[in-house]
Design an enzyme around this catalytic site. Structure first.
Site, PDB file in Angstrom:
ATOM      1  N   HIS A  89      65.279  44.610  44.599  1.00  0.00           N
ATOM      2  CA  HIS A  89      64.168  44.180  45.291  1.00  0.00           C
ATOM      3  C   HIS A  89      64.228  42.426  45.498  1.00  0.00           C
ATOM      4  O   HIS A  89      63.314  41.866  45.191  1.00  0.00           O
ATOM      5  CB  HIS A  89      62.797  44.328  44.591  1.00  0.00           C
ATOM      6  CG  HIS A  89      62.539  45.862  44.525  1.00  0.00           C
ATOM      7  ND1 HIS A  89      61.746  46.688  45.165  1.00  0.00           N
ATOM      8  CD2 HIS A  89      63.123  46.916  43.567  1.00  0.00           C
ATOM      9  CE1 HIS A  89      61.746  47.917  44.891  1.00  0.00           C
ATOM     10  NE2 HIS A  89      62.322  47.969  43.990  1.00  0.00           N
ATOM     11  N   ASN A 162      56.403  51.707  45.107  1.00  0.00           N
ATOM     12  CA  ASN A 162      57.042  51.804  46.247  1.00  0.00           C
ATOM     13  C   ASN A 162      56.183  52.273  47.512  1.00  0.00           C
ATOM     14  O   ASN A 162      55.375  53.198  47.225  1.00  0.00           O
ATOM     15  CB  ASN A 162      58.350  52.419  46.188  1.00  0.00           C
ATOM     16  CG  ASN A 162      59.345  51.888  45.259  1.00  0.00           C
ATOM     17  OD1 ASN A 162      59.602  50.615  45.199  1.00  0.00           O
ATOM     18  ND2 ASN A 162      60.506  52.646  44.771  1.00  0.00           N
ATOM     19  N   HIS A 353      55.744  44.012  35.834  1.00  0.00           N
ATOM     20  CA  HIS A 353      56.024  44.988  34.676  1.00  0.00           C
ATOM     21  C   HIS A 353      55.315  46.118  34.660  1.00  0.00           C
ATOM     22  O   HIS A 353      53.891  46.274  34.350  1.00  0.00           O
ATOM     23  CB  HIS A 353      55.778  44.051  33.325  1.00  0.00           C
ATOM     24  CG  HIS A 353      56.339  44.667  32.329  1.00  0.00           C
ATOM     25  ND1 HIS A 353      57.288  45.770  32.174  1.00  0.00           N
ATOM     26  CD2 HIS A 353      56.435  44.163  31.020  1.00  0.00           C
ATOM     27  CE1 HIS A 353      57.430  46.354  30.930  1.00  0.00           C
ATOM     28  NE2 HIS A 353      57.073  45.156  30.085  1.00  0.00           N
TER      29      HIS A 353
HETATM   30 FE1  HDD Z   1      61.912  48.850  39.666  1.00  0.00          FE
HETATM   31  C1  HDD Z   1      62.039  45.553  40.238  1.00  0.00           C
HETATM   32  C2  HDD Z   1      59.619  49.721  41.870  1.00  0.00           C
HETATM   33  C3  HDD Z   1      62.477  52.209  39.034  1.00  0.00           C
HETATM   34  C4  HDD Z   1      64.226  48.352  36.967  1.00  0.00           C
HETATM   35  N1  HDD Z   1      61.053  47.693  40.913  1.00  0.00           N
HETATM   36  C5  HDD Z   1      61.060  46.460  40.949  1.00  0.00           C
HETATM   37  C6  HDD Z   1      60.304  45.968  41.973  1.00  0.00           C
HETATM   38  C7  HDD Z   1      59.564  46.959  42.562  1.00  0.00           C
HETATM   39  C8  HDD Z   1      60.053  48.324  41.752  1.00  0.00           C
HETATM   40  C9  HDD Z   1      58.623  47.077  43.683  1.00  0.00           C
HETATM   41  C10 HDD Z   1      60.049  44.722  42.477  1.00  0.00           C
HETATM   42  C11 HDD Z   1      58.815  43.787  41.797  1.00  0.00           C
HETATM   43  C12 HDD Z   1      58.615  42.392  42.611  1.00  0.00           C
HETATM   44  O1  HDD Z   1      58.287  42.575  43.702  1.00  0.00           O
HETATM   45  O2  HDD Z   1      59.065  41.550  41.644  1.00  0.00           O
HETATM   46  N2  HDD Z   1      61.376  50.451  40.231  1.00  0.00           N
HETATM   47  C13 HDD Z   1      60.209  50.496  41.126  1.00  0.00           C
HETATM   48  C14 HDD Z   1      59.808  51.986  41.405  1.00  0.00           C
HETATM   49  C15 HDD Z   1      60.444  52.634  40.524  1.00  0.00           C
HETATM   50  C16 HDD Z   1      61.482  51.796  39.861  1.00  0.00           C
HETATM   51  C17 HDD Z   1      58.393  52.389  42.267  1.00  0.00           C
HETATM   52  C18 HDD Z   1      60.573  54.040  40.311  1.00  0.00           C
HETATM   53  C19 HDD Z   1      59.294  54.825  40.218  1.00  0.00           C
HETATM   54  N3  HDD Z   1      63.100  50.045  38.229  1.00  0.00           N
HETATM   55  C20 HDD Z   1      63.134  51.379  38.213  1.00  0.00           C
HETATM   56  C21 HDD Z   1      63.790  51.964  37.001  1.00  0.00           C
HETATM   57  C22 HDD Z   1      64.217  50.607  36.488  1.00  0.00           C
HETATM   58  C23 HDD Z   1      63.515  49.573  37.035  1.00  0.00           C
HETATM   59  C24 HDD Z   1      64.029  53.118  36.561  1.00  0.00           C
HETATM   60  C25 HDD Z   1      65.410  50.400  35.081  1.00  0.00           C
HETATM   61  C26 HDD Z   1      65.228  51.540  34.157  1.00  0.00           C
HETATM   62  N4  HDD Z   1      63.151  47.048  39.166  1.00  0.00           N
HETATM   63  C27 HDD Z   1      63.553  47.128  37.858  1.00  0.00           C
HETATM   64  C28 HDD Z   1      64.138  45.814  37.354  1.00  0.00           C
HETATM   65  C29 HDD Z   1      63.254  44.818  38.397  1.00  0.00           C
HETATM   66  C30 HDD Z   1      62.764  45.881  39.366  1.00  0.00           C
HETATM   67  C31 HDD Z   1      65.611  45.530  37.085  1.00  0.00           C
HETATM   68  C32 HDD Z   1      64.359  44.069  39.162  1.00  0.00           C
HETATM   69  C33 HDD Z   1      63.512  42.555  39.467  1.00  0.00           C
HETATM   70  C34 HDD Z   1      62.353  42.863  38.518  1.00  0.00           C
HETATM   71  O3  HDD Z   1      62.568  44.040  38.031  1.00  0.00           O
HETATM   72  O4  HDD Z   1      61.485  42.073  38.219  1.00  0.00           O
HETATM   73  O5  HDD Z   1      63.586  45.476  36.015  1.00  0.00           O
END
Ligand code: HDD
Length: 684
Positions: A89, A162, A353
């Site tokens: 993202h 999402n 978060h």
């Molecule tokens: Fe995630 C970012 C949505 C599964 C780990 N995720 C991130 C963002 C969105 C989502 C919208 C961007 C937030 C922003 O604008 O700053 N992610 C989802 C959805 C998931 C999902 C809808 C499943 C239903 N994500 C998911 C899993 C993991 C992560 C299973 C880890 C185990 N996601 C992250 C992250 C991020 C992230 C690595 C990257 C940057 C951040 O968090 O701030 O922690």
């Protein structure tokens, strides 16, 4: 007040407090805002600078001196400007908004913002693509992030969702594998922001739990027309908890008031070159213009007694609850009404978060959600350099923050207390942990085991449900997307394995993709015939509001006819731009864009006027033909008919010609596209 006025006002010193209608978060940001005013330049230490163009040197042709603290500070600060981009993202766009509740939900939850209909809860939303890096194009085939931070009086609550209601994997421990597979390949970092490559499809065929989500990814949902015309989903099953401690399962849905609409694939490829910021610009401009994007927050509610009533597991994030089984209940509306003032400070530094919850909202044991509840805090520690990122202005709650957490890099608060531990007697026991968030009391009993529940085993039924629910045009686009993607896969065994899975989703899908790839049709499988009409994008609310229409005008254009049509369309909220061979004006009508700087792909519809001159110009004919190819409404007034004829359109579906086309054309624009139009013979 328009977004532009709001922005200008907040840039002006001093009048914030007087301004009615501003929300609490907006007011609290004031102390961090740097106004545009007449202050002179200083160093970071506040010393005035008298020359920022020439470094201090020994003689005009001599070496630069270490002593030049301004030079050193300026270069050092520049060298350190970048922070790590989000690991997923990375590319996004943000906006502030307000959430208003329709009716109190006291029977379901104690969350204050879901009980007070007079509250205007400030929000910040960040939309994003997933796979691409920060500088990648907006209109790629990808999932879109839809993350919302509610600044409630009880603390921040985030829905990190999402625009698809399901996910690729069931257990968060697979997230690094999935992301490594979809990201550019490790040896050469190719391709950027695309799933059309071997490692992604290798993952898909070996991890069939991804098949349902991949159906969504191959559909036009993955190329939204606008962030303003896209649904949002919390994806997981969460839990609401009321004052008696009773839980109710909940799925969060955002429903855009303008309806859910998409682009077409050939169009997005061209937009990527013409306007890589297409979705970001669209959001920004709509808010600046005062056309505030609105989304209804809806819930699907399942009493705990019905937990096991479904033919899938509520804890499995690769499954939806069909809306026909559990209808959506609208509970409130969010209006995005303010653009950020500084992209980095606000949109880049915002930290979402899934575990940011408030009393009355709790989790379930969805193993994907459980992993996320670890990952987001962890990733912010790296990305925002340490534990004090909640103090960054965009992340600060409007609720007061008191605890014994201390120090760390970039601590901004000066804690006056003589104690930083609990219990204490010196500070009167403060801050005291009373009357706070209470976790839902769920009975847990199990053996430690690395194993998924058998209720997570069906990977095909809902992918079939999705296919069964699509209109013909949606199915055609899905097949074309599989062909494009698998057409970029080099290894034959991967294509064969994917086609085999597709045959199990639906024999028609498997056969059509196999045919295009020159592979044998997969063995027929018996599949169910159930459908969920809510999954199709047909039947969306129609509105011409904020649709962009190009008026192609040549020298002899009928200015009166153009002006009348334009007024009628603008009356419906459409945005009309005059495109002509040269800047200036045509027949007294000011030109907005010169033809050589304009492209049909950034418009929703085209109107031709004066075909005699334009019909001889290849670029003008192409403009009309390309819009036609992308199923857009084509209008012609006066001699515009000649341009349409010169474009040699193969049929007249959605081609509206005449002297009084306002009503018919307005409806066509509101209806988005003529997908039934056969464009197969139009040269690409
Ligand atoms: Fe995630 C970012 C949505 C599964 C780990 N995720 C991130 C963002 C969105 C989502 C919208 C961007 C937030 C922003 O604008 O700053 N992610 C989802 C959805 C998931 C999902 C809808 C499943 C239903 N994500 C998911 C899993 C993991 C992560 C299973 C880890 C185990 N996601 C992250 C992250 C991020 C992230 C690595 C990257 C940057 C951040 O968090 O701030 O922690």
């Amino acid at each position: 007040m328009s977004g532009h006025e709001a922005r200008t006002r907040t840039n002006t010193k001093g009048d914030f407090a007087m301004e009615p209608g501003r929300d609490e978060k907006d007011r609290r940001l004031d102390e961090h805002r740097v106004p545009l005013d007449d202050l002179n330049m200083t160093t970071d230490q506040g010393a005035r600078v008298d020359d920022t163009d020439n470094a201090l040197r020994a003689g005009t042709r001599g070496p630069t001196l270490m002593e030049d603290f301004h030079f050193r500070e300026k270069i050092t600060r520049f060298d350190h400007e970048r922070i790590p981009e989000r690991v997923v993202h990375a590319r996004g766009a943000g906006a502030y908004g307000i959430f208003e509740l329709y009716e109190p939900l006291g029977d379901l939850t104690t969350a204050a913002f879901l009980n007070d209909t007079s509250a205007r809860t400030p929000t910040f939303v960040r939309f994003s693509t997933v796979a691409g890096s920060r500088g990648s194009a907006d209109t790629v085939r990808d999932v879109r992030g839809f993350a919302t931070k509610f600044y409630t009086t009880q603390g921040n609550f985030d829905i990190v969702g999402n625009n698809f209601p399901v996910f690729f994997i069931q257990d968060g421990i697979k997230f690094p594998d999935f992301v490594h597979a979809v990201k550019p390949e490790p040896h050469n970092e190719i391709p950027q922001a695309q799933s059309a490559h071997d490692t992604f499809w290798d993952f898909v065929h070996l991890q069939p739990e991804s098949l349902h989500m991949v159906m969504w990814l191959m559909s036009d949902r993955a190329i939204p027309r606008s962030y303003r015309m896209m649904q949002g989903f919390g994806v997981h099953t969460f839990r609401l908890v009321n004052a008696s401690g009773q839980g109710t399962f909940v799925k969060w849905h955002w429903r855009p008031v303008l309806g859910t609409y998409s682009l077409v694939w050939d169009e997005v490829l061209r937009i990527q070159g013409n306007d890589p910021d297409y979705n970001r610009r669209d959001l920004w401009e709509a808010i600046e213009r005062g056309a505030y994007p609105e989304y209804e927050l809806c819930v699907q509610l399942v009493p705990e007694s019905r937990e096991h009533d479904f033919d899938f597991d509520l804890l499995d994030a690769t499954k939806i609850i069909p809306e026909e089984e559990v209808p959506l209940r609208p509970i409130g509306k969010m209006t995005l009404n303010r653009n950020p003032q500084n992209f980095f400070a606000e949109t880049e530094q915002v930290a979402f978060h899934t575990a940011n919850v408030v009393p009355g909202i709790d989790f379930t044991n969805d193993p994907l959600l459980q992993a996320r509840n670890f990952s987001y805090l962890d990733t912010q520690l790296l990305r925002l350099a340490g534990p004090n990122f909640p103090q960054i202005p965009i992340n600060r709650p409007i609720a007061e923050v008191r605890n014994d957490q201390r120090d760390g890099f970039h601590q901004h608060l000066i804690h006056g207390s003589r104690t930083s531990y609990a219990p204490n007697s010196i500070s009167g026991g403060c801050p005291a942990a009373v009357d706070g968030y209470r976790h839902y009391q769920e009975k847990v009993d199990g053996s430690k085991i690395r194993k998924r529940s058998p209720s997570f085993e069906d990977h095909y039924s809902q992918a079939t449900l999705f296919w069964n629910s699509m209109a013909d045009w949606e199915r055609r686009h899905i097949v074309a997307a599989y062909l494009f993607e698998l057409g970029h896969v080099e290894r034959k065994h991967i294509k064969e394995a994917v086609v085999d899975h597709l045959g199990k989703i639906h024999p028609d899908l498997g056969a059509q993709v196999a045919q295009g790839l020159g592979l044998p049709a997969p063995a027929g499988t018996q599949v169910h015939t159930k459908s969920s009409p809510a999954l199709s994008m047909t039947g969306q609310p129609h509105s011409a509001a904020t649709r962009k229409i190009a008026f192609l005008m040549g020298d002899g254009a009928d200015a009166a006819a153009v002006t009348a049509l334009r007024r009628a369309l603008e009356g419906q909220g459409a945005i009309c731009e005059v495109v002509a061979p040269a800047e200036g004006s045509v027949g007294g009508v000011p030109v907005d864009r010169q033809l050589s700087a304009a492209n049909s792909v950034v418009y929703d519809a085209v109107v031709a006027s004066d075909g005699a001159a334009l019909g001889a110009m290849g670029r003008a004919r192409f403009f009309v033909l390309e819009a036609f190819r992308h199923h857009k409404p084509i209008g012609a007034v006066g001699s515009g008919r000649q341009l349409v004829e010169a474009a040699h359109l193969p049929n007249d579906v959605g081609v509206i010609v005449g002297d009084d086309i306002a009503q018919e054309f307005g409806q066509a624009v509101a209806g988005h596209r003529f997908y039934e139009r056969d464009v197969s013979s139009v040269p690409a």
